[in-house]
Design a protein around this motif. Structure first.
Motif, PDB file in Angstrom:
ATOM      1  N   ASP A   1       0.857  -1.854  -0.159  1.00 55.61           N
ATOM      2  CA  ASP A   1      -0.032   0.125   0.427  1.00 55.61           C
ATOM      3  C   ASP A   1       0.794   1.270   0.270  1.00 55.61           C
ATOM      4  OD1 ASP A   1      -2.373  -1.764  -0.146  1.00 55.61           O
ATOM      5  OD2 ASP A   1      -2.846  -0.759   2.157  1.00 55.61           O
ATOM      6  N   GLN A   2       2.187   1.575   0.438  1.00 54.90           N
ATOM      7  CA  GLN A   2       3.287   2.099   0.954  1.00 54.90           C
ATOM      8  C   GLN A   2       3.141   2.745  -0.464  1.00 54.90           C
ATOM      9  OE1 GLN A   2       3.539   4.597   3.068  1.00 54.90           O
ATOM     10  NE2 GLN A   2       4.720   6.093   1.813  1.00 54.90           N
TER      11      GLN A   2
ATOM     12  N   THR B   1       1.495   4.229  -2.947  1.00 53.40           N
ATOM     13  CA  THR B   1       0.793   5.597  -2.970  1.00 53.40           C
ATOM     14  C   THR B   1       2.235   6.891  -3.211  1.00 53.40           C
ATOM     15  OG1 THR B   1      -0.216   4.912   0.034  1.00 53.40           O
ATOM     16  CG2 THR B   1       0.377   7.122  -0.753  1.00 53.40           C
TER      17      THR B   1
END
Length: 57
Positions: A32-33, A36
């Motif tokens: 997820d990071q 992003t």
């Protein structure tokens, strides 16, 4: 003694499941990071293109 071995085996199995679960959570968090960061970089790159297209040459 056999019950001690069974207890340790069950405890080790529980720890293994906990570690597997934690690894999954950490992997998802890292993915997820990464997404992003990539999304932000793509947005910044898009802004740079828009700014450059409006500059007087």
């Amino acid at each position: 003694m056999r019950s001690d071995k069974a207890a340790w085996s069950k405890a080790a199995e529980g720890v293994g499941e906990l570690c597997d679960g934690l690894a999954g959570v950490l992997e998802k968090t890292g993915n997820d990071q990464l997404r992003t960061d990539e999304a932000i970089k793509a947005e910044i790159a898009g802004l740079k293109v828009r700014v450059q297209s409006h500059q007087l040459v």
